[in-house]
Design a protein around this motif. Sequence first.
Motif, PDB file in Angstrom:
ATOM      1  N   LYS A  66       0.828  -1.211   0.000  1.00 27.49           N
ATOM      2  CA  LYS A  66       0.000   0.000   0.000  1.00 27.49           C
ATOM      3  C   LYS A  66       0.861   1.259   0.000  1.00 27.49           C
ATOM      4  N   LYS A  67       2.048   1.163   0.575  1.00 25.08           N
ATOM      5  CA  LYS A  67       2.938   2.321   0.641  1.00 25.08           C
ATOM      6  C   LYS A  67       3.479   2.704  -0.738  1.00 25.08           C
ATOM      7  N   GLY A  68       3.396   1.797  -1.688  1.00 26.14           N
ATOM      8  CA  GLY A  68       3.892   2.069  -3.040  1.00 26.14           C
ATOM      9  C   GLY A  68       2.790   2.331  -4.042  1.00 26.14           C
ATOM     10  N   ASN A  69       1.543   2.382  -3.584  1.00 25.04           N
ATOM     11  CA  ASN A  69       0.427   2.570  -4.513  1.00 25.04           C
ATOM     12  C   ASN A  69       0.598   3.882  -5.258  1.00 25.04           C
ATOM     13  N   GLY A  70       0.428   3.816  -6.575  1.00 27.66           N
ATOM     14  CA  GLY A  70       0.555   4.990  -7.428  1.00 27.66           C
ATOM     15  C   GLY A  70       1.966   5.217  -7.932  1.00 27.66           C
ATOM     16  N   ILE A  71       2.931   4.514  -7.365  1.00 22.94           N
ATOM     17  CA  ILE A  71       4.314   4.589  -7.836  1.00 22.94           C
ATOM     18  C   ILE A  71       4.495   3.477  -8.874  1.00 22.94           C
ATOM     19  N   PRO A  72       4.965   3.796 -10.074  1.00 23.17           N
ATOM     20  CA  PRO A  72       5.151   2.733 -11.081  1.00 23.17           C
ATOM     21  C   PRO A  72       6.067   1.642 -10.549  1.00 23.17           C
ATOM     22  N   ARG A  73       5.533   0.412 -10.518  1.00 23.32           N
ATOM     23  CA  ARG A  73       6.303  -0.706  -9.967  1.00 23.32           C
ATOM     24  C   ARG A  73       6.531  -1.803 -10.988  1.00 23.32           C
ATOM     25  N   CYS A  74       5.894  -1.685 -12.150  1.00 25.42           N
ATOM     26  CA  CYS A  74       6.092  -2.683 -13.190  1.00 25.42           C
ATOM     27  C   CYS A  74       5.550  -2.113 -14.498  1.00 25.42           C
ATOM     28  N   GLU A  75       5.795  -2.838 -15.567  1.00 26.64           N
ATOM     29  CA  GLU A  75       5.243  -2.481 -16.871  1.00 26.64           C
ATOM     30  C   GLU A  75       4.743  -3.743 -17.547  1.00 26.64           C
TER      31      GLU A  75
END
Length: 128
Positions: A66-75
Amino acid sequence: MEEFEFILYVANQENSTLFYESLLKIKPCLNVPGMTEFKLSKHVKLGLMPESGIASIISPQMPDPKKGNGIPRCELYLKVKNADEYVKRGILLGAIEISELKNRDWGDKVGYIADLDGHIIAFVEHNN
């Protein structure tokens, strides 16, 4: 390896399921609390798992997703016909346009959007 599955951690499984079902125009092959799967090809699936579900497995050793939501983490790099239609449909469904469909240096024509959780989706037409 016989089959590949890529799993995206999502804030809301139901909303993301509806988004991908409408975007890809395919029904899930599995849709139960805690996991949705879409069969993309004979040996490839896309999974959607709630952030809270994976957090209970990987935390505290790993940060809560949840702390990374909205941060691009994959493609997701999806080769399709009519990539422009996918990009436009994604935007209508609530995705954010990241980069318009255009010819890229590596020889593909690619348009980029971000889904409801910030995961990057590239729709690709291979230039022959």
